[in-house]
Each structure stands twice: as structure tokens, then as C-alpha cells.
Design a protein around this motif. Structure first.
Motif: not given
Length: 325
Positions: A127-128, A132-134, A190-191, A198-199
Motif C-alpha cells: 500500500l505504501a 515511503a515513511a510510515g 486502495m493505495k 496516513q495523511a
């Protein structure tokens, strides 16, 4: 491609949808709704076809025997693979169905396996985006604490652009005749949901995103069947589908599919996560339906951008596209 060949391919695709035997009543109802909706796209009685498949009144061998050209046999296999992968990696029963289908169609085992691997890579893409950072607020989600409101790490303008860009990209993919381009739409949706969560400080997993789509009534298998079915009946899907971005391509986008569903999905997800995931199922579905109507009204406005984006897409790079976005 004649009507009998279209019907045979749709039959094999519906068989693929039920191959794992794990579809619940809600998903069966959604697939039936898609079959009923597609019945208006041509002269094939898809509602009856759905019943024939569900009640096992038609066999894999009889459907496969209708397909007499290498192109139609390959397209039938590709659609079945994508149906089996639409909701994730293939189950053992789905793998068995695809192996039987490959043999019935007389396809090369090595080439078929290579295609199936491409489809699995798309379906299972993280998905990330790569590198990309968590999200910094993942601990809150892990402990079950849900903030009432959450400040976004992206500005409103950036979020608007994120959603619109995703909708245009998926609308562009809908213009392409390759089956993998159709399949890529669902993972990209989905992404988008993942990035919006996440935002707003939520670190989501694949199960949550799938549940969110299901809550809105956006089925994974049924959505692929509808997208691919419209392209097939419109003559766009596969190598037999005619020129890219011609009249059929415009028809595919104007039918109210990928641009509208992605745009609506993005804006409902934005509202949901901004509000701390406090919306009820009824509120989510109503918001999605309302936004879907608004999004359909925007399609004509953004069609030129979808066409321009489609011209820049290389079908051979679909897997990489899903990984990077």
C-alpha cells in the motif's frame, strides 16, 4: 469478436469469480447487480448467464470450446486471472480453476504462468509507495485510540490534487485495452485510501482498506468484472479492441466508472479520516453515493486530461506504475 465469444469469456470470468467458493451473500448480490447492469450494454442476457454459472448449468469445457482463436483464448484466460486476483493473491481453488482453464484453452504453460505472476504482483503491491515513511501517528491507531478530529500532514490543496490525480490516472487506465491496465485500478484505489488515512495520522493495513471499500459498496471482484465487462462488450478490451483513445475509449470513460468511483472514494475517505473515523456505515454509503453523482458530472471536464495521461502510459510498465504510486 462475435457475441458467442463475448458470452463465453464472460461465462469463464463469472466462473472465476466463484471459483474459491468463499463469496458471501453481499458479494454474490453485488456480482449479480453487475451482471444485471451489464445486460444493458449489449444483447447478451447476463442475468441468465449469472444464474447458469451459479447453478452450474454450464461447464468450463463447453465455454472454452467456443473460443477458436488464440486472441480470444488468451483474453479469456487473462480476464479470469484478473478476476481471481481482484481481491488479493489467488487461493488454492482459484489456482486449480486457472490451471484447468489453461489446459482447456490449450495455452502455453510458461506464458500463462508469467501473466499470472504479473497479475499477482499488481494485486499484492504494498500500500505504501516504494521508499515511503510510515505515519507518525500510527501508535494511536494501534492502541485503538481514535481522535475526534485530526490535522492533516498535507494541505487541503495537496489533498485535492492527490485525489484528482488518482482519479485521472484511473480514468486513463480505463482507456487502455490491456487487461492488466484494468486490474491496476483497484490496487491504485486502495493505495489512495491508504495515503489519505496516513495523511490524517492513521496507519492502515490492507484488511482495513478492503473493509472500507466494502462498507461503501465498492466490491473488488465485482468492480473488476464491471470495468472489464464494459470494455469487453464495448470492443475495447484486448488486442481485438481497436485503436487507443478512439470513440470506444471515450465511451468507456463516459460510462461512469473509474474516474468517478476513484474521485468519490477519495473524498469520502478524506472526510472519514479527517473526522476520526466516526462516520456510520449509512453515512459513509450516503456520502459515497452523493459524491459519485458529483464526480460523474466532472468526467467530461477531465476527459482530455485522461486521454493525455493515457498516451503517456506504457502497458509494459503497469506493474511498476502500481508499485510507485
Amino acid at each position: 469478436m462475435n457475441e458467442n465469444e463475448q458470452q463465453a469469456i464472460l461465462t469463464l470470468s463469472l466462473m472465476a469469480a466463484f471459483a474459491d467458493g468463499a463469496k458471501d451473500e453481499a458479494e454474490r448480490a453485488e456480482i449479480k447487480r453487475i451482471a444485471d447492469a451489464l445486460a444493458g450494454e449489449g444483447t447478451i442476457n447476463l442475468a441468465a448467464l449469472y444464474q447458469d454459472v451459479l447453478l452450474k448449468r454450464v461447464s468450463l469445457a463447453s465455454a472454452a470450446s467456443v473460443l477458436s482463436t488464440p486472441e480470444t483464448r488468451q483474453l479469456a484466460f487473462e480476464m479470469a486471472v484478473c478476476v481471481c486476483n481482484a481481491d488479493g493473491v489467488q487461493s488454492a481453488p482459484e489456482q486449480a480453476y486457472l490451471a484447468e482453464l489453461r489446459r482447456a484453452l490449450g495455452l502455453d504453460a510458461e506464458m500463462s504462468t508469467a501473466y499470472a505472476r504479473q497479475a499477482e504482483t499488481i494485486a499484492g503491491a504494498p500500500l505504501a509507495p516504494a521508499g515511503a515513511a510510515g505515519a507518525s501517528a500510527s501508535a494511536a491507531a494501534a492502541t485503538g485510540e481514535q481522535p475526534v478530529m485530526h490535522a492533516a500532514t498535507l494541505s487541503p490543496t495537496e489533498i485535492d490534487k492527490l485525489i484528482l490525480d488518482a482519479a485521472i490516472l484511473n480514468g486513463a487506465l480505463e482507456l487502455l485495452p490491456e487487461s492488466l491496465s484494468t486490474m491496476a485500478i483497484i490496487p491504485l484505489q486502495m493505495k489512495l485510501v491508504y495515503r489519505l488515512g496516513q495523511a490524517y495520522g492513521f496507519e492502515l493495513d490492507r484488511g482495513h482498506v478492503k473493509d472500507f471499500l466494502a462498507t461503501l459498496g465498492v466490491g473488488l471482484t465485482s468492480q473488476y468484472l464491471e470495468q472489464a465487462g464494459r470494455k469487453l462488450l464495448g470492443g475495447l478490451l484486448g488486442k481485438l479492441g481497436g485503436g487507443l483513445l478512439g470513440g470506444l475509449g471515450k465511451q468507456a470513460v463516459s460510462s461512469g466508472m473509474s474516474f468517478a468511483s476513484t474521485y468519490a472514494l477519495g473524498h469520502v475517505a478524506r472526510r472519514y479520516y479527517a473526522g476520526g473515523r466516526s462516520l456510520t456505515t449509512q453515512m459513509l454509503r450516503q456520502s459515497f453515493d452523493d459524491m459519485l453523482g458529483e464526480a460523474r458530472g466532472l468526467q467530461a471536464r477531465y476527459l482530455p486530461e485522461m486521454q493525455t495521461r493515457a498516451r503517456s502510459l506504457d502497458a509494459a510498465q503497469i506493474v511498476q506504475l502500481v508499485r510507485q504510486n
